[in-house]
Every structure is written in C-alpha cells, then in structure tokens.
Scaffold this active site. Structure first.
Site, mmCIF file in Angstrom:
data_model
loop_
_atom_site.group_PDB
_atom_site.id
_atom_site.type_symbol
_atom_site.label_atom_id
_atom_site.label_comp_id
_atom_site.label_asym_id
_atom_site.label_seq_id
_atom_site.Cartn_x
_atom_site.Cartn_y
_atom_site.Cartn_z
ATOM 1 N N ARG A 29 4.710 15.780 9.351
ATOM 2 C CA ARG A 29 3.408 15.116 9.559
ATOM 3 C C ARG A 29 3.515 14.041 10.640
ATOM 4 N NH1 ARG A 29 2.834 15.339 3.933
ATOM 5 N NH2 ARG A 29 3.139 13.127 3.642
ATOM 6 N N ASP A 130 -5.285 2.331 -4.573
ATOM 7 C CA ASP A 130 -4.732 3.197 -3.532
ATOM 8 C C ASP A 130 -3.943 2.316 -2.569
ATOM 9 O OD1 ASP A 130 -5.546 6.289 -2.644
ATOM 10 O OD2 ASP A 130 -4.770 5.082 -0.999
HETATM 11 C C1 LIG Z 1 -4.634 13.667 -2.024
HETATM 12 S S1 LIG Z 1 -5.194 12.051 -2.433
HETATM 13 C C2 LIG Z 1 -5.504 12.199 -4.164
HETATM 14 C C3 LIG Z 1 -6.820 11.602 -4.570
HETATM 15 C C4 LIG Z 1 -7.246 11.827 -6.001
HETATM 16 N N1 LIG Z 1 -6.282 11.267 -6.935
HETATM 17 C C5 LIG Z 1 -7.478 13.291 -6.283
HETATM 18 O O1 LIG Z 1 -6.658 13.916 -6.948
HETATM 19 O O2 LIG Z 1 -8.480 13.833 -5.835
HETATM 20 C C6 LIG Z 1 -3.689 11.118 -2.343
HETATM 21 C C7 LIG Z 1 -3.912 9.613 -2.277
HETATM 22 O O3 LIG Z 1 -2.669 8.979 -2.520
HETATM 23 C C8 LIG Z 1 -2.635 7.783 -1.784
HETATM 24 N N2 LIG Z 1 -1.232 7.365 -1.675
HETATM 25 C C9 LIG Z 1 -0.244 7.898 -0.897
HETATM 26 N N3 LIG Z 1 0.907 7.206 -1.067
HETATM 27 C C10 LIG Z 1 0.641 6.230 -1.982
HETATM 28 C C11 LIG Z 1 1.422 5.195 -2.573
HETATM 29 N N4 LIG Z 1 2.701 5.014 -2.240
HETATM 30 N N5 LIG Z 1 0.819 4.362 -3.484
HETATM 31 C C12 LIG Z 1 -0.491 4.513 -3.802
HETATM 32 N N6 LIG Z 1 -1.275 5.481 -3.274
HETATM 33 C C13 LIG Z 1 -0.722 6.327 -2.377
HETATM 34 C C14 LIG Z 1 -3.262 8.167 -0.459
HETATM 35 O O4 LIG Z 1 -3.717 7.050 0.284
HETATM 36 C C15 LIG Z 1 -4.372 9.124 -0.914
HETATM 37 O O5 LIG Z 1 -5.599 8.446 -1.014
#
Ligand SMILES: C[S@@+](CC[C@H](N)C(=O)[O-])C[C@H]1O[C@@H](n2cnc3c(N)ncnc32)[C@H](O)[C@@H]1O
Length: 260
Positions: A29, A130
């Site tokens: 990525r 998030d």
């Molecule tokens: C694919 S989305 C999932 C959203 C929702 N939970 C769903 O299932 O529809 C992944 C999310 O994880 C967040 N994310 C990635 N790394 C993270 C971290 N280390 N701590 C918290 N959030 C994180 C991203 O910013 C993104 O908004």
C-alpha cells in the site's frame, strides 16, 4: 533509509505504530502511494509527509483503509439485534458500548438505531473511536452517500435520516445524542473499562497475529465479565479460550474470565 527505518521514523515523529500491521500488505500500500506521488525513496517520502499536511492525511487514509457502511453484513447485525443484545440488556437500565475503529460512523450509528428502536427503555452510551481524525470529523457530521445506506430499511430511513438538498443523507440528532467520537489508536492508547459490548470489525485483519492477540487481550480486560466482543465477518478467533472468551456464536465472543 529502508522500510523498517521509515516505519520507526513515522512512529517517532507522529506516534503511529506501523509495526503492528501485516508487513507485506502495508508495504504494498505504501509503495503504491509513493509511486502515485512520483517518489522512489523512503527518506524523500518521509520528508514530504512531515512537511505537507494534505499528503500526510492522504497517506494515513491509504494505510488505514476506512471503508464502512450502515449494517455491514446485515444478517450478522440481525443476529446482534435479535439474540445478542436482548441478553446483554436483560435486567439492565444502562449499557456501555465501544465501537472501535469506527471509521465514518456508520457502525456506531447502526447500533444506535437498534438501541433506539428495539430497546427504548435502556440508556446507552457508545464510545466510537478511530485512529484517523479526518474520518472522525466526517463521522461527527453524519452525512452519507446513498450507497452507504443500502442496508437501511425504508422505515428506519424515514425515522433516522433526512435527505439533504445535496442528495446526501444526514442522521437525525437523536442518533448523535449518545455517541461520543474520540481519537484512539488500538496499538498505542490505553483502553477504557466496564464495557458490555465491544464492536471491533474489519480492522484486525490488517494486523499481525501477535498484535491481534494483544488487542483481544486488551479487549478482554476492557469488558465486564459476561460482556460481548463482536468481530468482523471474516474474523475468526481460533484461540479464544486462552484469551479469556467463550464463543457465543460466529463473530460473537463472551468474556468468561478476566485476564490478569
Ligand atoms: C475498514 S475500516 C472498518 C470500519 C468499521 N469497523 C466496519 O467494519 O465497517 C478500518 C478502520 O480502522 C481504522 N484503523 C486502522 N488502524 C487503526 C489503529 N491502529 N487504531 C484504531 N483504528 C485504526 C481505520 O482508520 C479505519 O477507519
């Protein structure tokens, strides 16, 4: 500067811990983002990121992937509504919920819809977190394109959304009342406690197995005994027993004992 050094520098300068993410995917990525920006060298790329706020935010978007929608996997949300939540709220006047890695807010708003509609007598508080401040701002606004609400029934659409002149749909203030959006990094920040339900879906897939286990252990400590962890459709916790959980049903794990 190689990839490892780049990761370390990002952590040092910006506090984002990229070493918990699956390396091959992450590298792919990042390198595709570098190519698109016409940069070949990690050192040069780091300099650009540290000096250009827009680039840094675009980079974070690329790394974190924030796709989400209302009632993602509707059959699983139905299971939550019909079987899991009624047991969780039984005999309670209040419940405490955490939607971790909540992205644009579709997930915590979906849960709020269920709570408003099915359990009007139960007070609920949802902490929605998030890592990405931009996506949290979008979540706070609560404005959605039509494709993100395709799983919302016409009755729910009528009660909980307003169509804006722009063609977007906004959630009604009633849904925002009990949700607090906060920045939280699952790999770095401390976890709050006493949750009845933790929803953590479609984020752990990006992390190494070791990091996933660490997160599940932290979530065990964050739940009250009997509380439930709700994971993504493709996420199966094989070693749930050693993490202090029993399996209630696919995607739902109940805290059996508190890990020390
Ligand atoms: C694919 S989305 C999932 C959203 C929702 N939970 C769903 O299932 O529809 C992944 C999310 O994880 C967040 N994310 C990635 N790394 C993270 C971290 N280390 N701590 C918290 N959030 C994180 C991203 O910013 C993104 O908004």
């Amino acid at each position: 500067m190689d990839f490892q050094e780049f990761r370390e520098a990002v952590y040092k300068k910006r506090g984002i811990n990229l070493s918990g993410y699956k390396e091959k995917q992450l590298k792919r990525r990042i390198e595709s983002f570098m190519n698109a920006s016409g940069v070949k060298d990690y050192k040069e790329f780091l300099n650009i990121l540290l000096n250009d706020k827009d680039k840094w935010e675009a980079f974070l978007d690329k790394v974190t992937i924030n796709v989400s929608e209302f009632f993602r996997n509707p059959d699983i949300f139905e299971k939550l509504e019909r079987d899991i939540l009624p047991k969780l709220v039984e005999g309670k006047r209040k419940i405490k919920i955490w939607s971790a890695a909540c992205s644009n807010g579709a997930e915590p708003y979906s849960i709020a819809i269920i709570m408003e509609e099915r359990f009007p007598g139960v007070q609920y508080k949802i902490t929605a977190t998030d890592i990405d401040e931009n996506i949290l701002n979008a979540a706070r606004k609560g404005l959605y394109e039509e494709r993100l609400i395709k799983n919302v029934s016409p009755q729910r659409l009528k009660r909980f959304f307003r169509k804006e002149p722009s063609g977007l749909y906004s959630v009604v203030p009633e849904l925002k009342r009990n949700i607090t959006f906060l920045k939280h990094d699952l790999l770095v920040d401390r976890y709050d406690t006493d949750y009845d339900l933790i929803v953590c879906r479609n984020v752990n897939i990006y992390f190494t197995k070791e990091t996933q286990d660490k997160i599940y252990r932290n979530m065990n400590r964050s739940l009250r005994v009997g509380g439930v962890l709700f994971v993504g459709a493709t996420e199966n916790i094989m070693n749930y027993r050693e993490l202090g959980f029993d399996k209630l049903y696919h995607w739902f794990y109940v805290k059996r004992e508190h890990l020390s």
